[in-house]
Design a protein around this motif. Structure first.
Motif, PDB file in Angstrom:
ATOM      1  N   TRP A  75     -48.286 -24.643   9.161  1.00  0.00           N
ATOM      2  CA  TRP A  75     -47.504 -25.311   8.142  1.00  0.00           C
ATOM      3  C   TRP A  75     -47.171 -24.295   7.053  1.00  0.00           C
ATOM      4  O   TRP A  75     -47.974 -23.418   6.733  1.00  0.00           O
ATOM      5  CB  TRP A  75     -48.286 -26.459   7.514  1.00  0.00           C
ATOM      6  CG  TRP A  75     -48.645 -27.579   8.440  1.00  0.00           C
ATOM      7  CD1 TRP A  75     -49.378 -27.481   9.599  1.00  0.00           C
ATOM      8  CD2 TRP A  75     -48.321 -28.957   8.284  1.00  0.00           C
ATOM      9  NE1 TRP A  75     -49.518 -28.722  10.174  1.00  0.00           N
ATOM     10  CE2 TRP A  75     -48.889 -29.652   9.388  1.00  0.00           C
ATOM     11  CE3 TRP A  75     -47.617 -29.683   7.320  1.00  0.00           C
ATOM     12  CZ2 TRP A  75     -48.771 -31.024   9.548  1.00  0.00           C
ATOM     13  CZ3 TRP A  75     -47.500 -31.053   7.488  1.00  0.00           C
ATOM     14  CH2 TRP A  75     -48.061 -31.727   8.584  1.00  0.00           C
ATOM     15  N   VAL A  76     -45.984 -24.401   6.477  1.00  0.00           N
ATOM     16  CA  VAL A  76     -45.621 -23.577   5.322  1.00  0.00           C
ATOM     17  C   VAL A  76     -46.271 -24.195   4.095  1.00  0.00           C
ATOM     18  O   VAL A  76     -46.122 -25.397   3.834  1.00  0.00           O
ATOM     19  CB  VAL A  76     -44.101 -23.502   5.149  1.00  0.00           C
ATOM     20  CG1 VAL A  76     -43.742 -22.762   3.866  1.00  0.00           C
ATOM     21  CG2 VAL A  76     -43.476 -22.806   6.354  1.00  0.00           C
ATOM     22  N   VAL A  77     -47.006 -23.384   3.339  1.00  0.00           N
ATOM     23  CA  VAL A  77     -47.803 -23.889   2.229  1.00  0.00           C
ATOM     24  C   VAL A  77     -47.153 -23.525   0.905  1.00  0.00           C
ATOM     25  O   VAL A  77     -46.768 -22.369   0.682  1.00  0.00           O
ATOM     26  CB  VAL A  77     -49.234 -23.329   2.271  1.00  0.00           C
ATOM     27  CG1 VAL A  77     -50.093 -23.968   1.176  1.00  0.00           C
ATOM     28  CG2 VAL A  77     -49.860 -23.574   3.632  1.00  0.00           C
ATOM     29  N   GLY A  78     -47.028 -24.519   0.013  1.00  0.00           N
ATOM     30  CA  GLY A  78     -46.569 -24.291  -1.347  1.00  0.00           C
ATOM     31  C   GLY A  78     -47.633 -24.719  -2.337  1.00  0.00           C
ATOM     32  O   GLY A  78     -48.433 -25.616  -2.059  1.00  0.00           O
ATOM     33  N   THR A  79     -47.654 -24.068  -3.502  1.00  0.00           N
ATOM     34  CA  THR A  79     -48.597 -24.416  -4.571  1.00  0.00           C
ATOM     35  C   THR A  79     -47.853 -25.175  -5.657  1.00  0.00           C
ATOM     36  O   THR A  79     -46.851 -24.690  -6.184  1.00  0.00           O
ATOM     37  CB  THR A  79     -49.245 -23.157  -5.162  1.00  0.00           C
ATOM     38  OG1 THR A  79     -49.926 -22.448  -4.124  1.00  0.00           O
ATOM     39  CG2 THR A  79     -50.239 -23.525  -6.248  1.00  0.00           C
ATOM     40  N   VAL A  80     -48.336 -26.387  -5.982  1.00  0.00           N
ATOM     41  CA  VAL A  80     -47.700 -27.234  -6.988  1.00  0.00           C
ATOM     42  C   VAL A  80     -48.343 -26.969  -8.341  1.00  0.00           C
ATOM     43  O   VAL A  80     -49.572 -27.030  -8.486  1.00  0.00           O
ATOM     44  CB  VAL A  80     -47.825 -28.725  -6.624  1.00  0.00           C
ATOM     45  CG1 VAL A  80     -47.133 -29.590  -7.680  1.00  0.00           C
ATOM     46  CG2 VAL A  80     -47.246 -28.988  -5.240  1.00  0.00           C
TER      47      VAL A  80
END
Length: 555
Positions: free
Chosen positions: A259-264
């Protein structure tokens, strides 16, 4: 996922014709069993080169999946040196030389019996150089790669789990220069030399220092509708997303584990480059084997094509209330078979993600593409069509909840895929939108592919209509089953027509889905004629206001 030309070169393999005679060396059997010894697997294969098929067509770069065995017999064995599935079924043998040198002698890497002819693929050494040539059509001078087989031994270096070309082959991956020598594969049939398939240099195989990232176990993922651009055309896809703590995980490609991971952080989502997503491995003989990565950055439209500036990270806007994610104008996210940049493109420019409401809808009618009756020559009946991912009143529908039925000879009873004939667990009539179904001989019956951004479905093998073949779209959104009209193709008159299905299926027949107008333009948006050369976008406008775009290449 859209495939680059580098992925489809093997499709032309069986259509070659002999150009000269060539005497083969002593027969050497293909090594198909894994040799005894220490296995070093899941390694990263990188190289530069050209697919040839007689003349260099386009440059290839790769992040292939390779394995190595340090043999108990003292030899080194390399699996999948050319990153195609056909080569994943054999091992290239290398003997030890002086120091860390290993020597690959010209040898068979694949054989295949096709139409009574024995075809052979040999690994061999090439001399490579460049020449300046004037393009007869444009009058411009261009650099062309030239090559010829030398039939000499191939020398490489193997040390501490790392395989690399020797200096005479390898100019180094840092300057991206072409080496004066390369490694390639040549094609033979019944003792005749046909054509070279590809030549590559700067070959390196090394351990992959990367892991696949996945969210923790979860009950339900959010379904996002993602709109984005490729070139100047707008597209829609549906992806799953999971928010866990300050992380949001995006499933941009279902065939990959990662999965492509983003930081919120407040109203921002930060996505980093060079995220490893896992293996892309197809199952057909001429399929491909790649490690896949995610890259992000800024896209620039130049001369009608996008250019890519890869960045360490990008920041997208995040709405905590609606959970919408929005990119800036030139932001892009790519899924790429290259660990250090954009080359093999499945890219999303200016992506905008909004939560998709799952509601019942009647799907738009299928669109006919092609039909070919090849039963006498190959036992194949090819029926090509598109299943638009729109409802018949406008708005997108989720292809992950789409199916289709196939019909024969104007009989509205759906064709049944029986486990006795096809590789399915139970008898089915609803064929999943993304299904890839084969018969027990390994031949594809129902398939899905992405061609120039178009979702194309192909039916072949196992049926031969005498009058007609038909297809309808089935949508399971909102907990209901609704069907489109049946698209019929008459195999005798070569005409298409549509037939309504019982109202019990949920179809709305009050709207006119016939064609209102057809326009053609190039990727820069300029209107052109249907015969214009190059990549063309065909836009079909229906009388109900819905539009359908189809990309194709005019040669």
């Amino acid at each position: 996922m859209r495939k680059s030309l580098a992925l489809t070169v093997m499709a032309s393999l069986l259509a070659l014709s002999p150009v000269c005679a060539q005497t083969e060396e002593e027969e050497v059997n293909v090594i198909t069993e894994q040799p005894a010894g220490k296995l070093v697997e899941n390694m990263l294969l990188t190289y530069r080169g050209y697919n040839c098929l007689g003349s260099p067509l386009y440059e290839i770069q790769s992040a292939g999946i390779a394995n190595i065995v340090e043999g108990d017999d003292g030899n080194i064995y390399i699996n999948n040196l050319f990153d195609y599935e056909v080569f994943a079924k054999s091992w290239v043998k290398a003997t030890r030389g002086e120091g860390d040198t290993i020597i690959i002698k010209r040898q068979l890497v694949h054989t295949n019996l096709y139409n009574g002819q024995l075809e052979k693929l040999w690994i061999t050494k090439y001399r490579t150089w460049t020449e300046e040539q004037v393009n007869e059509r444009t009058g411009k001078t261009q650099t062309v790669v030239k090559y010829e087989q030398t039939y000499d031994d191939i020398k490489m270096i193997y040390k501490d789990g790392v395989l690399s070309s020797t200096d005479e082959y390898n100019r180094g991956l840092t300057d991206n220069a072409m080496s004066p020598y390369g490694i390639g594969c040549a094609y033979y049939s019944q003792g005749s030399f046909y054509k070279d398939l590809f030549v590559m240099w700067n070959v390196n195989v090394s351990p992959l220092d990367a892991t696949v990232v996945q969210p923790a176990p979860y009950d339900k993922a959010d379904c996002y509708q993602m709109t984005f651009y490729q070139g100047t055309s707008n597209y829609v896809e549906f992806i799953d997303a999971v928010r866990q703590g300050d992380k949001i995980y995006l499933k941009l490609f279902d065939a990959l584990d990662g999965w492509v991971v983003g930081t919120v952080d407040g109203d921002k989502v930060t996505i980093a480059s060079n995220q490893y997503l896992g293996h892309y491995r197809t199952t057909s003989n001429h399929g491909n084997n790649f490690h896949m990565f995610c890259h992000v950055g800024q896209a620039r439209l130049e001369s009608g094509s996008d250019e890519w500036d890869v960045a360490d990270k990008i920041e997208l806007s995040y709405d905590a209330e609606t959970r919408a994610i929005t990119a800036k104008e030139n932001d892009f996210i790519s899924i790429d078979a290259k660990p250090d940049g954009v080359y093999y493109l499945t890219y999303f420019k200016t992506p905008s993600l909004t939560i998709f409401d799952d509601v019942a809808a009647t799907p738009m009618d299928p669109q006919f593409l092609t039909y070919a009756d090849e039963f006498e020559s190959s036992g194949s009946c090819n029926f090509g069509f598109m299943l638009p991912t729109y409802s018949n009143i406008g708005g997108s529908i989720n292809p992950k909840k789409m199916y289709y039925n196939v019909f024969l000879d104007y009989d509205t009873t759906p064709f049944v895929l029986d486990p006795e004939d096809y590789d399915v667990d139970e008898a089915v009539t609803d064929i999943y939108y993304y299904a890839d179904i084969k018969d027990h001989d390994g031949r594809q019956f129902a398939g899905y592919m992405d061609v120039w951004g178009n979702k194309v479905h192909i039916m072949r093998y196992g049926f031969q209509p005498s009058e007609s073949v038909g297809v309808c779209t089935v949508y399971m959104g909102g907990g209901e089953r609704r069907c489109s009209k049946i698209l019929w193709y008459d195999v005798n008159t070569k005409e298409t027509s549509y037939k309504e299905i019982d109202v019990e299926t949920g179809i709305d027949t009050t709207l006119d889905s016939s064609v209102s107008s057809v326009r053609y333009h190039d990727i820069s948006g300029r209107e052109v004629t249907p015969s214009t050369k190059g990549l063309i976008v065909k836009t079909i406008t229906l009388n109900n206001g819905r539009q359908l775009s189809l990309k194709y290449m005019n040669k």
